[in-house]
Design an enzyme around this catalytic site. Structure first.
Site, PDB file in Angstrom:
ATOM      1  N   TYR A 117      -4.242  -5.977 -15.976  1.00  8.91           N
ATOM      2  CA  TYR A 117      -3.024  -5.928 -15.167  1.00  8.91           C
ATOM      3  C   TYR A 117      -3.124  -4.852 -14.086  1.00  8.91           C
ATOM      4  CZ  TYR A 117       1.916  -5.583 -14.004  1.00  8.91           C
ATOM      5  OH  TYR A 117       3.116  -5.577 -13.343  1.00  8.91           O
ATOM      6  N   TRP A 119      -2.055  -3.929  -9.587  1.00  7.14           N
ATOM      7  CA  TRP A 119      -1.768  -4.412  -8.246  1.00  7.14           C
ATOM      8  C   TRP A 119      -2.991  -4.547  -7.358  1.00  7.14           C
ATOM      9  CZ3 TRP A 119       2.788  -4.757  -4.803  1.00  7.14           C
ATOM     10  CH2 TRP A 119       3.929  -5.147  -5.508  1.00  7.14           C
TER      11      TRP A 119
HETATM   12  N1  LIG Z   1       7.829   2.864  -2.726  1.00  9.96           N
HETATM   13  C1  LIG Z   1       7.556   2.054  -3.762  1.00  9.96           C
HETATM   14  N2  LIG Z   1       8.149   0.846  -3.832  1.00  9.96           N
HETATM   15  C2  LIG Z   1       7.912   0.021  -4.888  1.00  9.96           C
HETATM   16  C3  LIG Z   1       6.993   0.374  -5.905  1.00  9.96           C
HETATM   17  C4  LIG Z   1       6.371   1.658  -5.801  1.00  9.96           C
HETATM   18  O1  LIG Z   1       5.567   2.055  -6.662  1.00  9.96           O
HETATM   19  N3  LIG Z   1       6.677   2.459  -4.733  1.00  9.96           N
HETATM   20  N4  LIG Z   1       6.741  -0.497  -6.951  1.00  9.96           N
HETATM   21  C5  LIG Z   1       7.051  -1.909  -6.724  1.00  9.96           C
HETATM   22  C6  LIG Z   1       7.073  -2.671  -7.976  1.00  9.96           C
HETATM   23  S1  LIG Z   1       5.592  -3.144  -8.673  1.00  9.96           S
HETATM   24  C7  LIG Z   1       8.206  -3.092  -8.564  1.00  9.96           C
HETATM   25  S2  LIG Z   1       8.142  -4.058  -9.966  1.00  9.96           S
HETATM   26  C8  LIG Z   1       9.504  -2.755  -8.009  1.00  9.96           C
HETATM   27  C9  LIG Z   1      10.416  -2.233  -9.111  1.00  9.96           C
HETATM   28  O2  LIG Z   1      11.717  -2.293  -8.728  1.00  9.96           O
HETATM   29  P1  LIG Z   1      12.828  -1.653  -9.677  1.00  9.96           P
HETATM   30  O3  LIG Z   1      12.424  -1.818 -11.083  1.00  9.96           O
HETATM   31  O4  LIG Z   1      14.127  -2.250  -9.289  1.00  9.96           O
HETATM   32  O5  LIG Z   1      12.711  -0.132  -9.201  1.00  9.96           O
HETATM   33  P2  LIG Z   1      13.021   1.282  -9.885  1.00  9.96           P
HETATM   34  O6  LIG Z   1      12.708   2.266  -8.808  1.00  9.96           O
HETATM   35  O7  LIG Z   1      12.337   1.411 -11.185  1.00  9.96           O
HETATM   36  O8  LIG Z   1      14.571   1.242 -10.152  1.00  9.96           O
HETATM   37  C10 LIG Z   1      15.539   1.128  -9.130  1.00  9.96           C
HETATM   38  C11 LIG Z   1      16.725   1.955  -9.496  1.00  9.96           C
HETATM   39  O9  LIG Z   1      17.377   1.420 -10.639  1.00  9.96           O
HETATM   40  C12 LIG Z   1      18.159   2.450 -11.194  1.00  9.96           C
HETATM   41  N5  LIG Z   1      18.325   2.280 -12.632  1.00  9.96           N
HETATM   42  C13 LIG Z   1      17.463   2.641 -13.616  1.00  9.96           C
HETATM   43  N6  LIG Z   1      17.991   2.344 -14.826  1.00  9.96           N
HETATM   44  C14 LIG Z   1      19.210   1.796 -14.589  1.00  9.96           C
HETATM   45  C15 LIG Z   1      20.249   1.272 -15.422  1.00  9.96           C
HETATM   46  O10 LIG Z   1      20.168   1.254 -16.654  1.00  9.96           O
HETATM   47  N7  LIG Z   1      21.353   0.789 -14.800  1.00  9.96           N
HETATM   48  C16 LIG Z   1      21.503   0.787 -13.462  1.00  9.96           C
HETATM   49  N8  LIG Z   1      22.614   0.262 -12.944  1.00  9.96           N
HETATM   50  N9  LIG Z   1      20.543   1.272 -12.647  1.00  9.96           N
HETATM   51  C17 LIG Z   1      19.420   1.755 -13.210  1.00  9.96           C
HETATM   52  C18 LIG Z   1      17.442   3.743 -10.923  1.00  9.96           C
HETATM   53  O11 LIG Z   1      18.363   4.718 -10.445  1.00  9.96           O
HETATM   54  C19 LIG Z   1      16.366   3.364  -9.937  1.00  9.96           C
HETATM   55  O12 LIG Z   1      16.265   4.240  -8.834  1.00  9.96           O
HETATM   56  O13 LIG Z   1       9.406  -1.759  -7.007  1.00  9.96           O
HETATM   57  C20 LIG Z   1       8.404  -2.062  -6.046  1.00  9.96           C
HETATM   58  N10 LIG Z   1       8.549  -1.168  -4.933  1.00  9.96           N
HETATM   59  N1  LIG Z   2       7.306   5.288 -16.176  1.00 14.12           N
HETATM   60  C1  LIG Z   2       7.147   4.151 -15.483  1.00 14.12           C
HETATM   61  N2  LIG Z   2       6.008   3.423 -15.612  1.00 14.12           N
HETATM   62  C2  LIG Z   2       5.844   2.261 -14.904  1.00 14.12           C
HETATM   63  C3  LIG Z   2       6.853   1.806 -14.029  1.00 14.12           C
HETATM   64  C4  LIG Z   2       8.056   2.587 -13.935  1.00 14.12           C
HETATM   65  O1  LIG Z   2       8.991   2.240 -13.207  1.00 14.12           O
HETATM   66  N3  LIG Z   2       8.151   3.752 -14.655  1.00 14.12           N
HETATM   67  N4  LIG Z   2       6.655   0.653 -13.299  1.00 14.12           N
HETATM   68  C5  LIG Z   2       5.754  -0.343 -13.856  1.00 14.12           C
HETATM   69  C6  LIG Z   2       5.431  -1.387 -12.876  1.00 14.12           C
HETATM   70  S1  LIG Z   2       6.748  -2.293 -12.287  1.00 14.12           S
HETATM   71  C7  LIG Z   2       4.171  -1.682 -12.479  1.00 14.12           C
HETATM   72  S2  LIG Z   2       3.895  -3.044 -11.465  1.00 14.12           S
HETATM   73  C8  LIG Z   2       3.017  -0.917 -12.959  1.00 14.12           C
HETATM   74  C9  LIG Z   2       1.938  -0.705 -11.881  1.00 14.12           C
HETATM   75  O2  LIG Z   2       0.742  -0.391 -12.488  1.00 14.12           O
HETATM   76  P1  LIG Z   2      -0.648  -0.617 -11.737  1.00 14.12           P
HETATM   77  O3  LIG Z   2      -0.636  -1.839 -10.907  1.00 14.12           O
HETATM   78  O4  LIG Z   2      -1.721  -0.492 -12.752  1.00 14.12           O
HETATM   79  O5  LIG Z   2      -0.659   0.661 -10.789  1.00 14.12           O
HETATM   80  P2  LIG Z   2      -1.503   0.961  -9.476  1.00 14.12           P
HETATM   81  O6  LIG Z   2      -1.420   2.418  -9.260  1.00 14.12           O
HETATM   82  O7  LIG Z   2      -1.071   0.068  -8.369  1.00 14.12           O
HETATM   83  O8  LIG Z   2      -2.976   0.610  -9.951  1.00 14.12           O
HETATM   84  C10 LIG Z   2      -3.852  -0.076  -9.150  1.00 14.12           C
HETATM   85  C11 LIG Z   2      -5.243   0.520  -9.372  1.00 14.12           C
HETATM   86  O9  LIG Z   2      -6.174  -0.345  -8.736  1.00 14.12           O
HETATM   87  C12 LIG Z   2      -7.043   0.434  -7.928  1.00 14.12           C
HETATM   88  N5  LIG Z   2      -7.519  -0.436  -6.844  1.00 14.12           N
HETATM   89  C13 LIG Z   2      -6.957  -0.682  -5.641  1.00 14.12           C
HETATM   90  N6  LIG Z   2      -7.723  -1.504  -4.932  1.00 14.12           N
HETATM   91  C14 LIG Z   2      -8.795  -1.813  -5.698  1.00 14.12           C
HETATM   92  C15 LIG Z   2      -9.931  -2.640  -5.504  1.00 14.12           C
HETATM   93  O10 LIG Z   2     -10.140  -3.269  -4.481  1.00 14.12           O
HETATM   94  N7  LIG Z   2     -10.812  -2.727  -6.557  1.00 14.12           N
HETATM   95  C16 LIG Z   2     -10.629  -2.057  -7.721  1.00 14.12           C
HETATM   96  N8  LIG Z   2     -11.537  -2.211  -8.689  1.00 14.12           N
HETATM   97  N9  LIG Z   2      -9.570  -1.241  -7.900  1.00 14.12           N
HETATM   98  C17 LIG Z   2      -8.666  -1.137  -6.912  1.00 14.12           C
HETATM   99  C18 LIG Z   2      -6.229   1.603  -7.472  1.00 14.12           C
HETATM  100  O11 LIG Z   2      -7.057   2.687  -7.078  1.00 14.12           O
HETATM  101  C19 LIG Z   2      -5.393   1.894  -8.726  1.00 14.12           C
HETATM  102  O12 LIG Z   2      -6.063   2.764  -9.589  1.00 14.12           O
HETATM  103  O13 LIG Z   2       3.453   0.362 -13.450  1.00 14.12           O
HETATM  104  C20 LIG Z   2       4.465   0.232 -14.449  1.00 14.12           C
HETATM  105  N10 LIG Z   2       4.700   1.533 -15.049  1.00 14.12           N
HETATM  106 MO   LIG Z   3       5.940  -3.955 -10.779  1.00 14.32          MO
END
Ligand SMILES: Nc1nc2c(c(=O)[nH]1)N[C@H]1C(S)=C(S)[C@@H](COP(=O)(O)OP(=O)(O)OC[C@H]3O[C@@H](n4cnc5c(=O)[nH]c(N)nc54)[C@H](O)[C@@H]3O)O[C@H]1N2
Ligand SMILES: Nc1nc2c(c(=O)[nH]1)N[C@H]1C(S)=C(S)[C@@H](COP(=O)(O)OP(=O)(O)OC[C@H]3O[C@@H](n4cnc5c(=O)[nH]c(N)nc54)[C@H](O)[C@@H]3O)O[C@H]1N2
Ligand SMILES: [Mo]
Length: 670
Positions: A117, A119
């Protein structure tokens, strides 16, 4: 001196133009992007930072003692090994575990975890997850895969049973334009954090959220951000904030539903036509079922929101064109399926799902390309081959899988067994960033015989591997940029010479398949460039069929960004609303399930219900848990990627991430 030209490129957080100068990579956002993301500024550091890996690394204990479960994994030094030798060693280990050209009926990949898993990077060919899946299907005949996402699993699974295919259905709804033009009240559970909408898997060439919200505000739309954090929504005219205790949204939604039902504001005609099970839910709302009416007073005690505020919000929603948005964040919790299902039901009671700007969305507040029109042509993809193992885990079961071979568990009501994993192969993800409970994760990672990781930088996951292959980053390789719902195909010519040492993932897998005797099957005789031309052909043919500009591959890579057509075909939801019998949803009843037998059979209440988090039970909450931690997505980067980049570093203090505390709590504690 001649000007060095800017060339197009793409990242998950935006399209840009860049050129290599003596000072480093110079970046300009795509001119067609109304609101480019500041995290583009992280990219130049990718080329130069000392965190880059430059040599294959093998853990000393693995080299000296051989493969096998080892608690030293993650605690030991690595030995730099020349490429040829490292590839020989990795291939020999894979052969020991059954890889090779002549695979038996029962595929050896049943012992390989390749869910991998993560990105990865933008770029359709060098997409590391596609590469590793294709490689494992070729070398082992398959692998244990993963289903669902850390993003939205609980919400997606419940909606798949009660609503249809949530992620793909959400991608068919052009919500942003509707919100800009029609919505009168936007209730955003989890807020609408525009910083998160910077990002979309595969690329995001036009950031439309902020301009759409501004357009709605200029029309007089009102916004309610229901979220514990004030900056989960930009300051807009007409914005109110409601901050329930985190994890209590279900109680708030149920009380809103109770007001609609009790005051005759629920749309019975819509409920009868498009949903099933409302009456059973009603018995729960009014207390007939369990003796507790889910009134605003009941919810006030749980959420901390005054009953009057809840009542007003509910009446206000019934009186105008209302859109209910649920961020993914709400479901990343114990019983996280409940708030998503409850919001679906609340929106159904308002009866506005078929009206532009009204209804329900899941993910509009979380991922950039949700809420944009769907494309009318297919995008280039790398075929991953066939996974003959057929086995999978729900993605966040990785630690349980590694620690409990043979143990049974249930998924969507089905009993399944964990495989016995000997090899873990990860490329394009950082599990020690993304998984919860890291001590347990570390214990789990000590169990397999061998762990192989590809990454460009020394991540925590690389440190927990036995063999680490250093790979290139996107500016160092040519590719094609494209993403679902993004109306541009982006040529990504190589922007910079690769630093010395790393190779492309594709070249690593090609070299391994050669040693395993399956190179022909893996490469099909194509170079990276030939694969890209092959992948591009599908999109090109579809463009030509529509008499749209369809340059050949070389012209495309030399030329500018190519616009793709969007479809005006009605979405599945629009078809359903036009005629629910002719176009049923993919649920058992064909309708939205407010009561769902399959959910009840899986051991949950048959309708959305408030279930207090177990750590709250019997506790004096304020005494035992005076604070709740919200671990949201980072503003300055995508997950752990390019953590050392300029935009990411600018969000830190003394090189560390910042934890914020509510000022009122700070004062109270001195
Ligand atoms: N800049 C940036 N953008 C991203 C990402 C990133 O790493 N960086 N990650 C991307 C990815 S993979 C995903 S899946 C999405 C995730 O998108 P989300 O899961 O929606 O993002 P979060 O920032 O975890 O949460 C958004 C807000 O929800 C609020 N929240 C948390 N718990 C609760 C709750 O119980 N109730 C309510 N009402 N609110 C709550 C928090 O205050 C938080 O700031 O974001 C994407 N966008
Ligand atoms: N506490 C907490 N934990 C969370 C979340 C949260 O809200 N709170 N959010 C969750 C969510 S929604 C998500 S989607 C996950 C994200 O979790 P990940 O998708 O595992 O996070 P990334 O940091 O995007 O990891 C991508 C990795 O791939 C590497 N990479 C990039 N390009 C390449 C390439 O071309 N080749 C190879 N081999 N590697 C590459 C990057 O250097 C990086 O180490 O985290 C989850 N974990
Ligand atoms: Mo995500």
């Amino acid at each position: 001196m001649t000007e060095i030209p800017f060339r197009p490129h793409s990242s998950h957080w935006g399209t840009f133009h860049a050129r290599q100068t003596p000072e480093g990579l110079e970046i300009r956002p795509f001119e067609g992007d109304p609101d480019p993301s500041p995290i583009l500024a992280n990219i130049p550091a990718a080329l130069t930072h000392p965190a880059r890996l430059t040599q294959p690394l093998i853990r000393r204990g693995w080299l000296e003692r051989g493969p096998g479960p080892d608690p030293m994994r993650g605690r030991e030094e690595f030995v730099a090994v020349p490429w040829d030798e490292a590839l020989d060693i990795a291939a020999a280990e894979m052969m020991r575990l059954g890889a090779g050209p002549d695979l038996p009926e029962t595929v050896p990949g049943a012992h390989v975890f390749g869910g991998s898993y993560g990105w990865s990077s933008a770029g359709r060919f060098h997409h590391a997850q596609s590469q590793v899946h294709r490689f494992l299907n070729t070398a082992f005949g398959g692998y244990v895969a993963s289903v669902d996402t850390y993003s939205s699993a609980a919400g997606s699974v419940i909606l798949s049973m009660t609503w249809g295919h949530p992620i793909s259905m959400m991608m068919e709804q052009p919500f942003w334009q509707d919100i800009a033009e029609e919505t009168e009240l936007l209730i955003a559970f989890g807020g609408m954090p525009v910083r998160n909408l910077a990002v979309s898997p595969g690329g995001n060439s036009q950031h439309v959220a902020r301009p759409s919200l501004k357009a709605a505000a200029a029309r007089g739309c009102r916004f309610v951000s229901v979220s514990p954090i004030a900056d989960d929504m930009d300051e807009l005219p007409g914005l109110t904030r409601i901050a329930p205790r985190p994890g209590t949204d279900v109680a708030l939604m149920l009380a809103m539903a109770q007001v609609l039902a009790a005051e005759g504001l629920a749309d019975r005609a819509y409920l009868d036509r498009c949903t099933t099970g409302y009456d059973r839910f009603l018995a729960y709302l009014d207390g007939t079922a369990d003796g507790t009416a889910k009134t605003p007073d009941w919810a006030a005690a749980i959420t901390g929101i005054p009953a009057g505020t809840i009542r007003d919000l509910s009446r206000s929603a019934a009186a105008r064109r209302t859109h209910i948005s649920v961020a993914y964040a709400l479901q990343r919790a114990r019983n996280g399926e409940q708030p998503v299902w409850a919001a679906m039901v609340l929106a159904a009671m308002l009866g506005q799902n078929a009206r532009r700007g009204g209804g329900f969305s899941y993910g509009l507040a979380s991922i950039g390309n949700v809420g944009k029109p769907k494309l009318a042509v297919p995008l280039p993809t790398l075929p991953q081959g066939e996974n003959r193992s057929g086995d999978f885990i729900p993605v966040a079961r990785i630690a349980e899988l590694l620690q409990n071979p043979g143990k049974s568990y249930t998924y969507k009501g089905e009993t399944r067994d964990y495989a016995d994993i000997r090899l873990v192969y990860w490329a394009g993800g950082n599990p020690f960033h993304h998984h919860q409970h890291l001590d347990n994760m570390r214990a789990a990672f000590s169990r397999p015989d061998t762990v192989i990781v590809h990454d460009s930088v020394g991540t925590a996951s690389a440190r927990h591997a036995d063999i680490v292959f250093p790979v290139t980053v996107t500016p160092e390789r040519a590719d094609i940029g494209a993403s679902a719902n993004d109306p541009f195909l982006i040529p990504m010519p190589q922007l910079a010479e690769p630093i010395a040492g790393p190779r492309h993932d594709y070249d690593v897998f090609s070299a391994l398949s050669e040693r395993l005797g399956c190179a022909d099957a893996f490469t099909e005789g194509r170079s990276a460039e030939e694969w890209q031309a092959w992948m591009y052909a599908r999109t090109r043919t579809a463009l030509a069929e529509r008499q749209l500009p369809a340059p050949d591959f070389a012209e495309f890579m030399e030329g500018g960004i190519l616009e793709l057509p969007v479809t005006d075909a009605p979405s599945r939801l629009a078809l359903f609303h036009a005629d629910p019998d002719a176009h049923p949803l993919e649920t058992p009843s064909g309708k939205m399930e407010i009561y769902c037998e399959a959910v009840e059979a899986a051991g949950l209440p048959g309708h959305p219900a408030w279930m207090p988090p177990e750590e709250w039970l019997g506790a004096d909450l304020a005494a035992v848990h005076p604070f709740q931690l919200v671990a949201n997505q980072p503003r300055g980067k995508l997950h752990s990627q390019l953590d050392f980049g300029a935009a990411s570093m600018a969000t830190k203090r003394g090189g560390r991430e910042v934890a914020r505390m509510n000022p009122a709590d700070g004062w109270r504690r001195g």
